[in-house]
Write a protein that holds these residues in place. Structure first.
Motif, PDB file in Angstrom:
ATOM      1  N   ALA A  27       0.652  -0.603   0.098  1.00 19.19           N
ATOM      2  CA  ALA A  27       0.297   0.127   0.111  1.00 19.19           C
ATOM      3  C   ALA A  27       0.658   0.925  -0.343  1.00 19.19           C
ATOM      4  O   ALA A  27       1.812   1.259   0.764  1.00 19.19           O
ATOM      5  N   ASP A  28       0.226   2.504  -0.759  1.00 14.98           N
ATOM      6  CA  ASP A  28       0.687   3.847  -0.053  1.00 14.98           C
ATOM      7  C   ASP A  28       0.612   3.874   0.968  1.00 14.98           C
ATOM      8  O   ASP A  28      -0.786   3.774   1.652  1.00 14.98           O
ATOM      9  N   ILE A  29       1.908   3.954   1.851  1.00 18.57           N
ATOM     10  CA  ILE A  29       1.613   4.938   3.431  1.00 18.57           C
ATOM     11  C   ILE A  29       2.113   6.278   3.339  1.00 18.57           C
ATOM     12  O   ILE A  29       3.136   6.179   3.408  1.00 18.57           O
ATOM     13  N   THR A  30       1.587   6.713   4.455  1.00 22.23           N
ATOM     14  CA  THR A  30       1.296   8.072   4.257  1.00 22.23           C
ATOM     15  C   THR A  30       1.765   8.164   5.714  1.00 22.23           C
ATOM     16  O   THR A  30       1.272   8.206   6.288  1.00 22.23           O
ATOM     17  N   VAL A  31       3.139   8.439   6.804  1.00 20.99           N
ATOM     18  CA  VAL A  31       3.490   9.254   8.112  1.00 20.99           C
ATOM     19  C   VAL A  31       3.476  10.847   7.842  1.00 20.99           C
ATOM     20  O   VAL A  31       3.499  11.533   7.600  1.00 20.99           O
ATOM     21  N   LEU A  32       2.368  10.757   8.660  1.00 20.13           N
ATOM     22  CA  LEU A  32       1.297  11.721   9.605  1.00 20.13           C
ATOM     23  C   LEU A  32       2.383  12.244  11.010  1.00 20.13           C
ATOM     24  O   LEU A  32       1.623  12.206  11.911  1.00 20.13           O
ATOM     25  N   HIS A  33       2.922  13.906  11.004  1.00 19.67           N
ATOM     26  CA  HIS A  33       3.312  13.843  12.473  1.00 19.67           C
ATOM     27  C   HIS A  33       2.383  15.275  12.618  1.00 19.67           C
ATOM     28  O   HIS A  33       2.817  16.261  11.355  1.00 19.67           O
ATOM     29  N   VAL A  34       1.764  15.697  13.660  1.00 18.55           N
ATOM     30  CA  VAL A  34       0.837  16.935  13.693  1.00 18.55           C
ATOM     31  C   VAL A  34       1.192  17.600  14.307  1.00 18.55           C
ATOM     32  O   VAL A  34       2.286  17.090  15.868  1.00 18.55           O
ATOM     33  N   LEU A  35       2.333  18.989  14.663  1.00 12.75           N
ATOM     34  CA  LEU A  35       2.898  19.862  15.384  1.00 12.75           C
ATOM     35  C   LEU A  35       1.463  20.122  15.902  1.00 12.75           C
ATOM     36  O   LEU A  35       1.140  21.314  15.291  1.00 12.75           O
ATOM     37  N   ASP A  36       1.101  19.857  17.363  1.00 10.29           N
ATOM     38  CA  ASP A  36       0.513  20.626  18.060  1.00 10.29           C
ATOM     39  C   ASP A  36       0.659  21.750  19.168  1.00 10.29           C
ATOM     40  O   ASP A  36       1.380  20.720  20.725  1.00 10.29           O
ATOM     41  N   TRP A  37       0.259  22.423  19.075  1.00 11.71           N
ATOM     42  CA  TRP A  37       0.978  23.759  20.440  1.00 11.71           C
ATOM     43  C   TRP A  37       0.743  23.365  21.504  1.00 11.71           C
ATOM     44  O   TRP A  37       0.723  23.479  22.717  1.00 11.71           O
ATOM     45  N   HIS A  38      -0.982  22.823  21.128  1.00  8.33           N
ATOM     46  CA  HIS A  38      -1.714  22.253  22.459  1.00  8.33           C
ATOM     47  C   HIS A  38      -1.338  21.004  23.513  1.00  8.33           C
ATOM     48  O   HIS A  38      -1.331  21.053  24.780  1.00  8.33           O
ATOM     49  N   THR A  39      -0.955  20.447  22.622  1.00  8.08           N
ATOM     50  CA  THR A  39       0.391  19.219  24.062  1.00  8.08           C
ATOM     51  C   THR A  39       1.674  18.947  23.852  1.00  8.08           C
ATOM     52  O   THR A  39       1.770  18.425  23.696  1.00  8.08           O
ATOM     53  N   SER A  40       2.133  20.385  23.200  1.00  8.19           N
ATOM     54  CA  SER A  40       3.638  20.819  23.579  1.00  8.19           C
ATOM     55  C   SER A  40       4.137  21.354  25.322  1.00  8.19           C
ATOM     56  O   SER A  40       3.206  21.615  26.089  1.00  8.19           O
ATOM     57  N   GLU A  53       8.783  33.719  19.410  1.00  8.96           N
ATOM     58  CA  GLU A  53       9.149  32.893  20.593  1.00  8.96           C
ATOM     59  C   GLU A  53       8.491  31.071  19.238  1.00  8.96           C
ATOM     60  O   GLU A  53       8.445  30.380  19.157  1.00  8.96           O
ATOM     61  N   PHE A  54       7.580  31.435  19.453  1.00 11.13           N
ATOM     62  CA  PHE A  54       6.404  30.249  18.660  1.00 11.13           C
ATOM     63  C   PHE A  54       7.399  30.083  16.652  1.00 11.13           C
ATOM     64  O   PHE A  54       7.714  29.075  17.070  1.00 11.13           O
ATOM     65  N   ASP A  55       7.748  31.384  16.980  1.00  6.98           N
ATOM     66  CA  ASP A  55       8.603  30.788  15.558  1.00  6.98           C
ATOM     67  C   ASP A  55       9.572  29.812  15.980  1.00  6.98           C
ATOM     68  O   ASP A  55       9.791  28.274  15.477  1.00  6.98           O
ATOM     69  N   GLN A  56      10.214  30.024  16.697  1.00  9.64           N
ATOM     70  CA  GLN A  56      11.571  29.126  17.684  1.00  9.64           C
ATOM     71  C   GLN A  56      11.174  28.019  18.035  1.00  9.64           C
ATOM     72  O   GLN A  56      11.444  27.112  17.539  1.00  9.64           O
ATOM     73  N   VAL A  89       0.767  21.592  10.705  1.00  7.04           N
ATOM     74  CA  VAL A  89      -0.079  22.576  12.039  1.00  7.04           C
ATOM     75  C   VAL A  89      -0.988  22.224  12.585  1.00  7.04           C
ATOM     76  O   VAL A  89      -1.903  22.823  11.125  1.00  7.04           O
ATOM     77  N   GLY A  90      -2.176  21.656  13.910  1.00  8.33           N
ATOM     78  CA  GLY A  90      -2.685  22.530  14.532  1.00  8.33           C
ATOM     79  C   GLY A  90      -2.795  21.400  15.030  1.00  8.33           C
ATOM     80  O   GLY A  90      -2.654  20.965  16.050  1.00  8.33           O
ATOM     81  N   ASP A  91      -4.448  21.223  15.415  1.00  5.27           N
ATOM     82  CA  ASP A  91      -4.636  20.106  16.647  1.00  5.27           C
ATOM     83  C   ASP A  91      -4.633  18.576  16.338  1.00  5.27           C
ATOM     84  O   ASP A  91      -5.018  17.908  14.939  1.00  5.27           O
ATOM     85  N   ASP A  92      -4.340  17.892  17.254  1.00  4.81           N
ATOM     86  CA  ASP A  92      -3.667  16.324  16.532  1.00  4.81           C
ATOM     87  C   ASP A  92      -5.327  15.576  15.632  1.00  4.81           C
ATOM     88  O   ASP A  92      -4.819  15.454  14.242  1.00  4.81           O
ATOM     89  N   ALA A  93      -5.834  15.654  16.681  1.00  3.89           N
ATOM     90  CA  ALA A  93      -7.359  15.016  15.497  1.00  3.89           C
ATOM     91  C   ALA A  93      -7.446  15.717  14.580  1.00  3.89           C
ATOM     92  O   ALA A  93      -8.416  15.060  13.291  1.00  3.89           O
ATOM     93  N   LYS A  94      -8.211  16.777  14.373  1.00  4.05           N
ATOM     94  CA  LYS A  94      -8.610  18.044  13.522  1.00  4.05           C
ATOM     95  C   LYS A  94      -7.543  17.713  12.514  1.00  4.05           C
ATOM     96  O   LYS A  94      -8.072  17.457  11.323  1.00  4.05           O
ATOM     97  N   GLN A  95      -6.965  17.936  12.227  1.00  6.60           N
ATOM     98  CA  GLN A  95      -5.983  17.791  11.255  1.00  6.60           C
ATOM     99  C   GLN A  95      -5.693  16.344  10.402  1.00  6.60           C
ATOM    100  O   GLN A  95      -5.927  15.859   9.583  1.00  6.60           O
ATOM    101  N   ILE A  96      -5.415  15.476  11.747  1.00  8.76           N
ATOM    102  CA  ILE A  96      -5.854  13.259  11.440  1.00  8.76           C
ATOM    103  C   ILE A  96      -7.016  13.413  10.131  1.00  8.76           C
ATOM    104  O   ILE A  96      -6.709  13.217   9.229  1.00  8.76           O
ATOM    105  N   VAL A  97      -7.846  13.685  10.386  1.00 13.29           N
ATOM    106  CA  VAL A  97      -9.440  13.908   9.828  1.00 13.29           C
ATOM    107  C   VAL A  97      -9.618  14.685   8.724  1.00 13.29           C
ATOM    108  O   VAL A  97      -9.754  14.306   7.573  1.00 13.29           O
ATOM    109  N   ARG A  98      -9.098  15.929   8.695  1.00 11.57           N
ATOM    110  CA  ARG A  98      -8.752  16.796   7.789  1.00 11.57           C
ATOM    111  C   ARG A  98      -7.836  16.434   6.309  1.00 11.57           C
ATOM    112  O   ARG A  98      -8.130  16.069   5.149  1.00 11.57           O
TER     113      ARG A  98
END
Length: 142
Positions: A27-40, A53-56, A89-98
């Protein structure tokens, strides 16, 4: 078939990738990593007074994601598979679904959780939210 494997730094997400490359060989497999500052580890509101500071944080998070992707490629290599990688970048669950909605994903394979019990109770489980909202089947690896 196009399989999406959301990955964080947990052992369960690595196991999810192992499952995907084994069960869905070819299968074609895509690994997705969500950068979520809420869980940082910096947490919400921990950015101070300057946008720098956010840019860093974002730059550091992308560098860590590159290390995660190297590990994901290593796991895939062990199973004679290849993976594509994406960071958003965004909320983990929302970005995975999107991502699944926007990229013709046929299946999501993900770890059951990566946070402690108190964090799951307070913040909700990403995998649970994805299972409820995903437009495609979700395999949850425990």
């Amino acid at each position: 078939m196009h399989v999406l494997v959301p990955m964080d730094y947990s052992e369960l997400s690595k196991e999810a990738l192992r499952t995907a490359v084994t069960v869905h060989a070819g299968a074609d497999i895509t690994v997705l990593h969500v950068l979520d500052w809420h869980t940082s580890d910096r947490g919400p509101g921990g950015w101070g007074d300057t946008p720098d500071e956010f840019d860093q944080w974002l730059e550091g998070a992308k560098e860590r994601a590159d290390e995660l992707f190297a590990e994901a490629r290593s796991i895939a290599d062990e199973h004679d598979a290849e993976v594509a990688t994406e960071t958003i970048v965004g909320d983990d669950a929302k970005q995975i679904v999107r991502y699944a909605e926007d990229h013709e994903i046929d299946l999501i394979v993900m770890g059951s959780h990566s946070r402690s019990l108190p964090a799951r109770i307070l913040l909700g489980s990403v995998s649970e939210t994805v299972v409820r909202r995903a437009p495609v089947p979700v395999t949850v690896v425990r």
